[in-house]
Scaffold this active site. Structure first.
Site, short mmCIF file in Angstrom:
data_model
loop_
_atom_site.label_atom_id
_atom_site.label_comp_id
_atom_site.label_asym_id
_atom_site.label_seq_id
_atom_site.Cartn_x
_atom_site.Cartn_y
_atom_site.Cartn_z
CB SER A 1 -0.95 -0.03 1.20
OG SER A 1 -1.94 0.95 1.10
CG ASP B 1 7.49 4.66 -11.35
OD1 ASP B 1 8.06 3.60 -11.62
OD2 ASP B 1 6.25 4.77 -11.24
CE LYS C 1 -4.84 -2.21 0.70
NZ LYS C 1 -5.01 -0.79 0.38
#
Length: 593
Positions: free
Chosen positions: A326, A337, A351
């Protein structure tokens, strides 16, 4: 009558111009008619689509109304005619939970009496004494397992192993853990007397304890791994971890940290806002960290960093594992990223769903509802499981072959679905079977009793990084295990039985019976003493962890544990090897294992 050539030419040209004009007018008319027909067609198609959509909405609403009416009629008949009297809270509550189970595991219903559980989950807070309790299988009693640092249990002097006898005048000697835990908790500021027996001395002791709000620490431990590398273990994103993270990070910088190991292993998440604030320590202001998308407009939100960063250049290694979930995946995924950190460990949980935790229902009930998916900066959603809402609901893991390629800002390939794949994959050491049984499944409670006796005999011990059991300590422990009748299931024995079953099924057992019997004889020769010696170092470290918790609490446990942590060791290697960190961010081989 003679007609001049000029006149004839003039007439001819006029006819040509008239003809052209007529053709233009006819062409224009055709174009207008065509355009009108096309517009009419589009309007008809739009109307048909709107009509179909409206019909779909009407059909959906009708199905909802029909099924709600069926449910009401069903329960009325059950309540009226069923042979036994029904408990409405239980029966309807079970129906609600079954309905939610067909959706996803994060959409949950909390009736009024369970509001405390939800509040504790969201804030990490509860009111009590601040100690773990456990059931001692040999004594058949609930005992103190681990007091927390700075909490009431530790402050009044409760110790690991104390047997709980009474809470005020309530005798709890024959009660289970849930009963005792419920009665140890209460309203902040309330006082009670806890009566215990200290097993090493047999003395009955009474402690006057005032309950207070217990808040689990967001940062379990932080410190320096060496002269230039700092380490922070963040256990949760619930509460207010961003403030604590900033303070810890600034302190490590003051102590000389020029690189950071940020440990998110076993961190199952928490607040999205908190995780964005933590990421803002290392990312430029106004950087998009995560975006949520759902069915309704208010579920669509972009979260960007709101303050100026502390440092945008310090090399960072983020540690993750299969329990990193999460909000932890948002931070680690965004850092990956944006090529701001190297991710080390094993693939995360996956998740990618976001919940609204407090949708109010009648009679003080609350619904925690999944409303959207989240997308990290590359545009990917890392949700690993698809939940199908048909036939009662089922789940399926997204196959690696069905995932899509995305790219970091530097052009490295990353994928959606299945969690965050680390840049450097390295699996932690696994615990041997005998150590696992001693640590968790030993009905003789040999480790627990050895630790409590050790605490009684040693008022102080060495600092976490220097503390070790002596050879005589381990020999004493070994003798206790031998005398206690400790047993454990050997995996080799289980695998042997499975092999025999397969051999019989396939028809070649009789031909190899002699070899099977020789192998069985060797496996049956279970030498407990030899196994205890074989896994001595691992068992020693496990016992030391339990002892350290009694003196230095969770922080001391972790400070000692990371000295033998191969994932931390890999992070240190990466951050100290010239060029290795930048090579990974440029798309080079991370040297995973």
């Amino acid at each position: 009558m003679a007609v001049s050539a000029n006149f004839l030419y003039f007439c001819t040209q006029n006819r040509v111009r008239a003809s052209k004009t007529e053709m233009k007018e006819n062409t224009f008319d055709r174009l207008v008619r065509t355009a009108l027909m096309r517009v009419s067609t589009v309007v008809v198609l739009i109307c048909m689509a709107c009509g179909a959509a409206a019909q779909d909405v009407r059909n959906h609403n009708l199905e909802v109304a029909k099924n709600l009416e069926r449910f009401n009629a069903l329960y009325r008949n059950l309540d009226l005619m069923y042979v036994d009297t029904l408990d409405a809270n239980e029966v309807v509550g079970n129906a609600i939970k079954a309905m939610l189970r067909s959706l996803d595991p994060y959409t949950e219903y909390y009736p009024e009496e369970q509001q405390k559980d939800l509040k504790m989950m969201m804030t990490g807070k509860y009111a009590g004494i601040g100690a773990l309790v456990r059931y001692h299988q040999r004594l058949k009693r609930v005992v103190i397992d681990e007091p927390y640092a700075g909490m009431p249990a530790a402050e009044v002097g409760l110790r690991k192993g104390d047997v709980i006898l009474k809470i005020d005048n309530l005798d709890v000697r024959d009660k289970d853990v849930s009963f005792v835990s419920e009665h140890l908790r209460g309203e902040p500021g309330t006082t009670f007397v806890l009566k215990v027996e200290r097993p090493q001395t047999g003395k009955k002791l009474s402690f006057k304890i005032t309950r207070r709000t217990i808040k689990m620490p967001e940062i379990t431990y932080y410190g320096m791994l060496n002269d230039s590398i700092g380490y922070i273990y963040l256990g949760t994103f619930s509460g207010e971890p961003a403030k604590q993270m900033r303070l810890a990070y600034l302190e490590l910088i003051q102590r000389g940290a020029r690189r950071l190991v940020f440990d998110l292993r076993d961190n199952t998440g928490g607040s999205v806002a908190e995780c964005v604030d933590i990421a803002s320590m290392w990312l430029p202001k106004d950087t998009r960290v995560v975006e949520t998308k759902g069915k309704i407009a208010r579920a669509n939100t972009q979260y960007t960093t709101r303050v100026e960063p502390v440092d945008t250049l310090m090399p960072i290694a983020v540690l993750v594992n299969d329990e990193t979930a999460s909000a932890s995946e948002i931070v680690s995924g965004a850092m990956q990223d944006l090529d701001r950190a190297v991710i080390i460990g094993t693939r995360t949980y996956g998740k990618g769903l976001v919940q609204v935790p407090n949708i109010e229902l009648p009679y003080n009930a609350v619904l925690k509802l999944t409303t959207s998916k989240y997308f990290i900066p590359s545009g990917r959603c890392i949700q690993a499981v698809n939940y199908k809402h048909t036939g009662g609901g089922y789940r399926e893991h997204v196959a690696d072959s069905l995932t899509c390629v995305f790219h970091t800002v530097g052009g490295r390939e990353v994928r959606d679905g299945g969690g965050i794949m680390p840049d450097v994959v390295i699996k932690p050491d696994t615990m041997s079977n005998i150590t696992l049984y001693l640590n968790r499944l030993d009905s003789t409670e040999t480790v627990f009793d050895f630790v409590t006796d050790y605490i009684q005999r040693h008022p102080t011990i060495a600092q976490p990084r220097e503390f070790h059991l002596s050879d005589s300590d381990y020999d004493e422990f070994k003798q206790r295990v031998m005398k206690a009748g400790f047993t454990y299931d050997q995996l080799s024995g289980k695998k042997y039985n499975e092999l025999v079953d397969v051999a019989r099924f396939e028809g070649y057992y009789d031909d190899a019976k002699a070899e099977f019997e020789v192998l069985k004889a060797k496996l049956d020769h279970h030498d407990l003493s030899r196994e205890l010696d074989r896994h001595r170092d691992e068992i020693c470290r496990m016992i030391e962890q339990h002892i350290l918790a009694a003196y230095y609490y969770q922080a001391g446990q972790m400070e000692a544990a990371i000295q033998h942590d191969k994932v931390v060791a890999k992070a240190l290697e990466l951050l100290t090897t010239p060029g290795a960190y930048q090579q990974i961010l440029r798309g080079g081989d991370g040297g995973g294992q």
